[in-house]
Design an enzyme around this catalytic site. Structure first.
Site, PDB file in Angstrom:
ATOM      1  N   THR A  44      30.735  46.250  43.812  1.00 46.34           N
ATOM      2  CA  THR A  44      31.960  45.899  44.534  1.00 46.34           C
ATOM      3  C   THR A  44      32.652  44.711  43.880  1.00 46.34           C
ATOM      4  OG1 THR A  44      31.044  46.705  46.620  1.00 46.34           O
ATOM      5  CG2 THR A  44      32.875  45.152  46.772  1.00 46.34           C
ATOM      6  N   HIS A  47      34.597  45.870  40.948  1.00 49.22           N
ATOM      7  CA  HIS A  47      35.885  46.439  41.364  1.00 49.22           C
ATOM      8  C   HIS A  47      36.896  45.323  41.612  1.00 49.22           C
ATOM      9  CE1 HIS A  47      34.826  50.683  41.758  1.00 49.22           C
ATOM     10  NE2 HIS A  47      33.703  50.330  42.364  1.00 49.22           N
TER      11      HIS A  47
END
Length: 345
Positions: A44, A47
């Site tokens: 995450t 990202h």
């Protein structure tokens, strides 16, 4: 204690993170302020670094990010009764409302109002992080800071792997990233008969072998049906753990499942990809989506796995000082790493 701290901040709506001085989080009556010792980089966080479409829609700017950590309590709120300053802890990164039907029924992991530490509110890529008392998890003395720092992703693996009974079952894991490998280890340790893991990344396949997964398959070169035959499987897989988010891997999993098979899906797939729903229907497959950890049953289980002898340390391939955070993100973005743990001390 100074009222300022170093932190990795998503301070601009573009690629990257920046080390900045920011205020130490304020501690509310029910909050716990934790001095971070170790941080781990999650997919995450990559990202968010890459500032992809998901990050642009989700992440407020500016904000301290990160959610995988361990440390010790630096300050407690006036109403906190369960913890004390100096205690070694980690924390559950999903903060739930406590008011919705699922929360009131004891199913906090299903809260529709969940806020993510380092995603929807300030995170743990800083010298301090502040979370509610209810999200704090004490770390036993026989578990190291760096292992505690990867409990968040390990919890994803444990939640996924233990979604279905594994004893005597043949298990297929698609995706040999750190969570996939940890899921395979949990399946093996929980009594699965055969555990097969697939990927197309040579580094990750080598890491899976190093961690002791018996049947490691390069899906770009090997036919899964041939592997199944070679290891003595005469029917399909009983349990599938989809960790890759790759459409071809998921389709192959559905094709190789036994009738009545059960699939737990953690990998985030591209929007709109196709699967053969007739196979799902006529094989009578059970599909279950997984997000995060069961609160807090998964935490008790993963602590028990580690205390029972499950060695996760080889999954950590990079250990760096926080000032070298760019090297850590470069390793993660390359795909040629396991977990990256950053030292704040």
């Amino acid at each position: 204690m100074s009222n300022m701290m170093k932190a990795l901040v998503k301070s601009k709506a573009e690629v990257g993170l920046w080390m900045e001085d920011v205020p130490v989080p304020e501690v509310g009556p029910n909050d716990v302020l934790i001095r971070v010792k170790k941080s781990a980089i999650c997919g995450t966080d990559v990202h968010i670094w890459n500032w992809d479409q998901w990050a642009q829609k989700t992440i407020p700017v500016p904000m301290v990010v990160g959610h995988e950590f361990s440390g010790e309590i630096a300050e407690i709120g006036s109403a906190v009764t369960r913890y004390h300053v100096g205690e070694r802890v980690s924390g559950e990164g999903h903060i739930v409302c406590g008011k919705c039907r699922n929360c009131r029924a004891g199913r906090g992991h299903l809260c529709r109002n969940t806020l993510g530490v380092g995603v929807n509110r300030p995170g743990s890529f800083g010298e301090f992080v502040c979370i509610p008392e209810s999200n704090v998890v004490p770390i036993p003395d026989d578990i190291s800071d760096e292992i505690a720092a990867i409990f968040d992703p390990f919890g994803n693996a444990v939640h996924t792997a233990l979604s279905f009974d594994l004893v005597g079952e043949d298990v297929l894991v698609t995706g040999a990233g750190p969570i996939g490998i940890m899921g395979a280890l949990v399946a093996k340790r929980s009594g699965a008969r055969k555990v097969v893991i697939t990927d197309i990344n040579p580094h990750r396949l080598d890491l899976a072998r190093k961690l002791g997964i018996d049947h490691v398959v390069d899906a770009s070169k090997e036919n899964l049906a041939d592997v199944m035959k070679a290891i003595g499987m005469t029917e399909g897989f009983d349990v599938g753990l989809e960790m890759s988010g790759a459409a071809p891997a998921f389709r192959d999993m559905i094709d190789k499942m036994n009738n009545g098979g059960k699939i737990a899906i953690l990998g985030i797939a591209p929007a709109g990809f196709e699967i053969d729903w007739n196979k799902v229907i006529f094989k009578m497959l059970n599909l279950k989506g997984i997000y995060g950890r069961e609160m807090f049953e998964t935490w008790y289980k993963m602590i028990a796995f580690v205390q029972g002898g499950l060695d996760l340390s080889p999954i950590i391939t990079h250990r760096i000082k926080i000032d070298d955070f760019r090297d850590g993100f470069e390793a993660m973005r390359s795909g040629n790493s396991g977990k990256v743990v950053m030292d704040w001390m």
